[in-house]
Design an enzyme around this catalytic site. Structure first.
Site, PDB file in Angstrom:
ATOM      1  N   TYR A  25       0.813  -1.229   0.000  1.00  0.00           N
ATOM      2  CA  TYR A  25       0.000   0.000   0.000  1.00  0.00           C
ATOM      3  C   TYR A  25       0.845   1.278   0.000  1.00  0.00           C
ATOM      4  CZ  TYR A  25      -3.602   3.198   1.920  1.00  0.00           C
ATOM      5  OH  TYR A  25      -4.479   4.233   2.155  1.00  0.00           O
ATOM      6  N   LYS A  46       0.763   4.908  -2.316  1.00  0.00           N
ATOM      7  CA  LYS A  46       0.373   6.224  -1.808  1.00  0.00           C
ATOM      8  C   LYS A  46       1.541   7.213  -1.899  1.00  0.00           C
ATOM      9  CE  LYS A  46      -3.990   5.801  -0.691  1.00  0.00           C
ATOM     10  NZ  LYS A  46      -5.007   6.451  -1.551  1.00  0.00           N
TER      11      LYS A  46
END
Ligand SMILES: *[C@@H]1O[C@H](CO)[C@@H](O)[C@H](O)[C@H]1NC(C)=O
Ligand SMILES: *[C@@H]1O[C@H](CO)[C@@H](O)[C@H](O)[C@H]1NC(C)=O
Length: 368
Positions: free
Chosen positions: A207, A211
């Site tokens: 993740y 981001k």
């Protein structure tokens, strides 16, 4: 008499006054994110922070187009949004079901949103869709590493690309503006990132990089958009392109742990050691995260962390990002670099001790 003590005391007083004024909100004049009467296109709108953003913007008078995959959830999110409207008689609401990880879907939804909005490209486009699948790196399928990138980086990139093209190079070119005509409101492109774009924690290796890439994209676009905003004020449009009659503003918001349905899902695959590191986190309700984000945008801030801890992370990782407050952000960047002296080794030690006392985890390749 030696004037040093007086100078230092004076400087100290100025800083204290400055911070007090800032905390009381006296240093940002006016609302820099007025949405009354404008149309907002919001992805990831069916649950969590998304639906709260939709409601808060409806409260502020915006027409809202809610985008997500699940039509059933979208419809009920729209009902909730409608119920929050400032003026239900004039505000309009619409839903579009789309999978934003597919490039062509972003083109389609923007087109549909524009025709629903009487041919005007929505003035605010908010790339909010995203989701995290935590897990130890070796338990993750390569497919998961890729799909996390699709969901948390590519989806926003596709939407940004189509939106900026529609704003800046529309199919029907802009006509030169008449002198003295009413200026158009600026367009806003907003990204929902995460504090994991500032820090890397065991369990988020699928993740965090996505981001971080999104944050990097936003910083780059923020600089690039100056070209178009500058051209609008310039005199040289000899190459035939009439600049858009509005400015484009690019901003990001960085929520921390938000107690959303997405978060409940995360807990299912989250490694125990990740939960241990997150023990001291302060969880936020979707409403508080959404409100923090919108307040930051209204203050005209380029990057908004929605929580105190998130703000410390933001400060520590500012790099060359624009300062939203010269004094706080410059001093904060320096001060938070000291916090990492303790926090970094503490996190590392936690993971080390976990391995030392509990041994290796059961090997579950491709389980996530
Ligand atoms: C973690 O990620 C951020 C953002 O990509 C990066 O700037 C930072 O240096 C990384 N490492 C550590 C130890 O924080
Ligand atoms: C905007 O950013 C400044 C600088 O970091 C901060 O002091 C201020 O509280 C922020 N405003 C909001 C509403 O988030």
């Amino acid at each position: 008499m030696d004037s040093w003590p007086i100078a230092i005391a004076g400087l100290f007083l100025i800083l204290v006054a400055y911070f007090s004024l800032d905390v009381m909100g006296f240093l940002s004049w006016g609302n820099k994110f007025p949405v009354d009467g404008l149309t907002v296109l919001l992805t990831g709108a069916s649950q969590g922070m998304g639906i709260e953003v939709a409601k808060l913007l409806a409260q502020r008078g915006a027409n809202v187009i809610l985008v997500a995959r699940n039509l059933g959830k979208l419809q009920s999110a729209m009902e909730e949004t409608k119920a929050a409207a400032k003026d239900p008689a004039t505000q309009r609401f619409h839903v579009i079901s789309a999978d934003v990880t597919i490039e062509s879907e972003n083109a389609r939804l923007l087109k549909e949103a524009t025709s629903w909005n009487d041919g005007v490209v929505p003035q605010v486009v908010w790339a909010n869709a995203g989701s995290s699948t935590p897990g130890l790196f070796l338990d993750c399928k390569i497919e998961t590493l890729r799909s996390q990138m699709d969901m948390n980086y590519w989806a926003a990139t596709y939407l940004a690309h189509h939106t900026m093209k529609a704003w800046l190079y529309p199919e029907t070119p802009y006509k030169p503006q008449k002198k003295g005509s009413i200026p158009e409101p600026p367009r806003h492109l907003v990204f929902t990132s995460s504090i994991l774009a500032f820090a890397n924690v065991t369990g988020y290796s699928a993740y965090s990089p996505a981001k971080a890439a999104m944050r990097s994209l936003c910083d780059g676009l923020r600089m690039e958009i100056n070209l178009y905003n500058g051209a609008r004020r310039g005199t040289n449009n000899k190459n035939g392109h009439q600049p858009a009659p509005f400015d484009v503003v690019i901003q990001s918001v960085f929520p921390a742990t938000v107690l959303s349905p997405g978060h409940a899902n995360e807990q299912l695959t989250k490694p125990a050691v990740t939960k241990k590191i997150e023990e001291s986190d302060v969880d936020q309700s979707p409403h508080d995260a959404a409100l923090g984000a919108i307040k930051g945008l209204e203050a005209g801030n380029y990057s908004t962390a929605t929580s105190f801890l998130g703000d410390l992370m933001r400060l520590s990782a500012m790099g060359g990002a624009p300062r939203d407050n010269i004094v706080k952000d410059t001093m904060g960047q320096w001060l938070t670099s000291w916090i990492w002296l303790f926090l970094g080794p503490d996190w590392e030690r936690t993971v080390w001790n976990w391995g030392k006392t509990k041994g290796m985890e059961e090997y579950r390749p491709n389980s996530i």
